[in-house]
Design a protein around this motif. Sequence first.
Motif, PDB file in Angstrom:
ATOM      1  N   ARG A  46      54.626  -8.704  34.699  1.00 30.02           N
ATOM      2  CA  ARG A  46      55.525  -9.665  35.532  1.00 30.02           C
ATOM      3  C   ARG A  46      55.066  -9.406  36.840  1.00 30.02           C
ATOM      4  O   ARG A  46      55.311  -9.109  37.828  1.00 30.02           O
ATOM      5  CB  ARG A  46      56.580  -9.318  36.088  1.00 30.02           C
ATOM      6  CG  ARG A  46      57.063  -9.888  34.204  1.00 30.02           C
ATOM      7  CD  ARG A  46      58.896  -9.539  34.339  1.00 30.02           C
ATOM      8  NE  ARG A  46      59.005 -10.188  32.857  1.00 30.02           N
ATOM      9  CZ  ARG A  46      59.387  -9.748  32.113  1.00 30.02           C
ATOM     10  NH1 ARG A  46      58.918  -8.023  32.409  1.00 30.02           N
ATOM     11  NH2 ARG A  46      59.702 -10.088  30.706  1.00 30.02           N
ATOM     12  N   LEU A  47      53.222  -8.738  37.388  1.00 28.44           N
ATOM     13  CA  LEU A  47      52.939  -8.185  38.804  1.00 28.44           C
ATOM     14  C   LEU A  47      52.642  -9.558  39.161  1.00 28.44           C
ATOM     15  O   LEU A  47      51.973 -10.562  38.472  1.00 28.44           O
ATOM     16  CB  LEU A  47      51.239  -8.041  38.344  1.00 28.44           C
ATOM     17  CG  LEU A  47      51.496  -6.009  38.164  1.00 28.44           C
ATOM     18  CD1 LEU A  47      50.386  -5.929  37.656  1.00 28.44           C
ATOM     19  CD2 LEU A  47      52.656  -5.965  38.981  1.00 28.44           C
ATOM     20  N   LEU A  48      53.244 -10.174  40.420  1.00 28.97           N
ATOM     21  CA  LEU A  48      52.661 -11.318  41.552  1.00 28.97           C
ATOM     22  C   LEU A  48      51.737 -10.364  42.468  1.00 28.97           C
ATOM     23  O   LEU A  48      50.651 -11.410  42.699  1.00 28.97           O
ATOM     24  CB  LEU A  48      53.866 -11.455  42.713  1.00 28.97           C
ATOM     25  CG  LEU A  48      55.153 -11.154  42.089  1.00 28.97           C
ATOM     26  CD1 LEU A  48      56.557 -11.609  42.848  1.00 28.97           C
ATOM     27  CD2 LEU A  48      55.518 -12.951  40.628  1.00 28.97           C
ATOM     28  N   ASP A  49      50.972  -9.286  42.575  1.00 29.96           N
ATOM     29  CA  ASP A  49      50.202  -9.157  43.965  1.00 29.96           C
ATOM     30  C   ASP A  49      49.863  -7.959  43.735  1.00 29.96           C
ATOM     31  O   ASP A  49      50.486  -6.482  43.408  1.00 29.96           O
ATOM     32  CB  ASP A  49      50.854 -10.040  44.640  1.00 29.96           C
ATOM     33  CG  ASP A  49      48.798  -9.488  46.161  1.00 29.96           C
ATOM     34  OD1 ASP A  49      48.197  -9.543  45.968  1.00 29.96           O
ATOM     35  OD2 ASP A  49      49.644  -9.147  47.349  1.00 29.96           O
ATOM     36  N   VAL A  50      48.529  -7.537  44.419  1.00 26.90           N
ATOM     37  CA  VAL A  50      47.901  -6.440  43.619  1.00 26.90           C
ATOM     38  C   VAL A  50      46.883  -5.930  44.668  1.00 26.90           C
ATOM     39  O   VAL A  50      45.887  -6.878  44.699  1.00 26.90           O
ATOM     40  CB  VAL A  50      47.056  -6.092  42.104  1.00 26.90           C
ATOM     41  CG1 VAL A  50      46.883  -4.424  42.266  1.00 26.90           C
ATOM     42  CG2 VAL A  50      48.134  -5.897  41.216  1.00 26.90           C
ATOM     43  N   THR A  51      47.047  -5.161  45.516  1.00 17.83           N
ATOM     44  CA  THR A  51      46.283  -4.325  46.577  1.00 17.83           C
ATOM     45  C   THR A  51      45.402  -3.036  46.247  1.00 17.83           C
ATOM     46  O   THR A  51      46.230  -2.290  46.032  1.00 17.83           O
ATOM     47  CB  THR A  51      46.362  -4.855  47.783  1.00 17.83           C
ATOM     48  OG1 THR A  51      46.766  -5.971  48.215  1.00 17.83           O
ATOM     49  CG2 THR A  51      45.732  -4.781  49.218  1.00 17.83           C
ATOM     50  N   LEU A  52      44.633  -3.182  45.839  1.00 17.85           N
ATOM     51  CA  LEU A  52      43.751  -1.400  45.728  1.00 17.85           C
ATOM     52  C   LEU A  52      42.913  -1.968  46.898  1.00 17.85           C
ATOM     53  O   LEU A  52      42.129  -2.707  48.048  1.00 17.85           O
ATOM     54  CB  LEU A  52      42.536  -1.851  44.786  1.00 17.85           C
ATOM     55  CG  LEU A  52      43.349  -2.314  43.364  1.00 17.85           C
ATOM     56  CD1 LEU A  52      42.418  -2.168  41.813  1.00 17.85           C
ATOM     57  CD2 LEU A  52      44.481  -1.017  43.451  1.00 17.85           C
ATOM     58  N   ASN A  53      43.121  -0.788  47.338  1.00 21.52           N
ATOM     59  CA  ASN A  53      42.041  -0.447  48.774  1.00 21.52           C
ATOM     60  C   ASN A  53      41.445   1.403  48.922  1.00 21.52           C
ATOM     61  O   ASN A  53      41.773   2.620  48.986  1.00 21.52           O
ATOM     62  CB  ASN A  53      42.899   0.253  50.591  1.00 21.52           C
ATOM     63  CG  ASN A  53      43.058  -1.895  50.823  1.00 21.52           C
ATOM     64  OD1 ASN A  53      42.386  -2.469  50.825  1.00 21.52           O
ATOM     65  ND2 ASN A  53      45.063  -1.367  50.438  1.00 21.52           N
ATOM     66  N   SER A  54      39.998   1.847  48.649  1.00 29.46           N
ATOM     67  CA  SER A  54      39.610   2.204  48.588  1.00 29.46           C
ATOM     68  C   SER A  54      38.654   2.820  49.748  1.00 29.46           C
ATOM     69  O   SER A  54      37.270   2.013  49.576  1.00 29.46           O
ATOM     70  CB  SER A  54      38.413   1.998  46.716  1.00 29.46           C
ATOM     71  OG  SER A  54      38.080   3.526  46.712  1.00 29.46           O
ATOM     72  N   GLY A  55      38.245   3.806  50.849  1.00 31.99           N
ATOM     73  CA  GLY A  55      37.920   3.755  50.986  1.00 31.99           C
ATOM     74  C   GLY A  55      36.585   5.282  51.288  1.00 31.99           C
ATOM     75  O   GLY A  55      36.067   5.570  49.696  1.00 31.99           O
ATOM     76  N   VAL A  56      36.544   5.999  51.948  1.00 30.23           N
ATOM     77  CA  VAL A  56      35.847   6.865  52.027  1.00 30.23           C
ATOM     78  C   VAL A  56      36.217   8.402  50.875  1.00 30.23           C
ATOM     79  O   VAL A  56      35.355   9.192  50.500  1.00 30.23           O
ATOM     80  CB  VAL A  56      34.488   7.250  53.117  1.00 30.23           C
ATOM     81  CG1 VAL A  56      33.299   6.121  53.477  1.00 30.23           C
ATOM     82  CG2 VAL A  56      35.150   7.712  53.711  1.00 30.23           C
ATOM     83  N   SER A  57      37.601   8.281  51.138  1.00 36.13           N
ATOM     84  CA  SER A  57      37.992   9.587  50.872  1.00 36.13           C
ATOM     85  C   SER A  57      37.892   9.177  49.261  1.00 36.13           C
ATOM     86  O   SER A  57      37.353   8.210  48.252  1.00 36.13           O
ATOM     87  CB  SER A  57      39.166   9.428  51.287  1.00 36.13           C
ATOM     88  OG  SER A  57      39.925   8.587  50.782  1.00 36.13           O
ATOM     89  N   LYS A  58      37.847  10.919  48.369  1.00 35.21           N
ATOM     90  CA  LYS A  58      38.471  10.439  47.029  1.00 35.21           C
ATOM     91  C   LYS A  58      39.752  10.107  46.582  1.00 35.21           C
ATOM     92  O   LYS A  58      40.184   9.836  45.482  1.00 35.21           O
ATOM     93  CB  LYS A  58      37.691  12.039  46.231  1.00 35.21           C
ATOM     94  CG  LYS A  58      39.168  12.734  46.687  1.00 35.21           C
ATOM     95  CD  LYS A  58      38.921  14.539  46.504  1.00 35.21           C
ATOM     96  CE  LYS A  58      39.287  14.999  45.087  1.00 35.21           C
ATOM     97  NZ  LYS A  58      39.362  16.286  44.372  1.00 35.21           N
ATOM     98  N   PHE A  59      41.115   9.083  46.785  1.00 36.34           N
ATOM     99  CA  PHE A  59      41.965   8.482  47.495  1.00 36.34           C
ATOM    100  C   PHE A  59      41.680   7.287  47.300  1.00 36.34           C
ATOM    101  O   PHE A  59      41.238   7.211  48.206  1.00 36.34           O
ATOM    102  CB  PHE A  59      43.271   9.534  47.617  1.00 36.34           C
ATOM    103  CG  PHE A  59      42.541  10.958  47.066  1.00 36.34           C
ATOM    104  CD1 PHE A  59      43.722  11.608  46.557  1.00 36.34           C
ATOM    105  CD2 PHE A  59      42.983  11.562  48.175  1.00 36.34           C
ATOM    106  CE1 PHE A  59      43.809  12.836  45.725  1.00 36.34           C
ATOM    107  CE2 PHE A  59      42.923  13.244  48.204  1.00 36.34           C
ATOM    108  CZ  PHE A  59      43.582  13.535  46.912  1.00 36.34           C
TER     109      PHE A  59
END
Length: 76
Positions: A46-59
């Motif tokens: 039942r997901l309404l929204d997903v935001t993924l942020n991936s920068g130059v770090s390993k997380f």
Amino acid sequence: MEENKKSSQVVGATSKVGKAIYDFDSKLNKVSIGKGIQIDGVLIHRLLDVTLNSGVSKFSTVTLTFYADVAGLDDI
């Protein structure tokens, strides 16, 4: 929730000033994307929204918005 404000050992705890405190020495959640979003092997429904942020770090940071029945709040 109040106990999370006092402990810096809780991953994702919130400090008194509202900033997130993370303990990167502990195991981070494993998120996989395939046939839906899974966190540590558990499929999230039942997901309404997903935001993924991936920068130059390993997380990466993951923000999920989903419907839930919150115990002690929605069952009153």
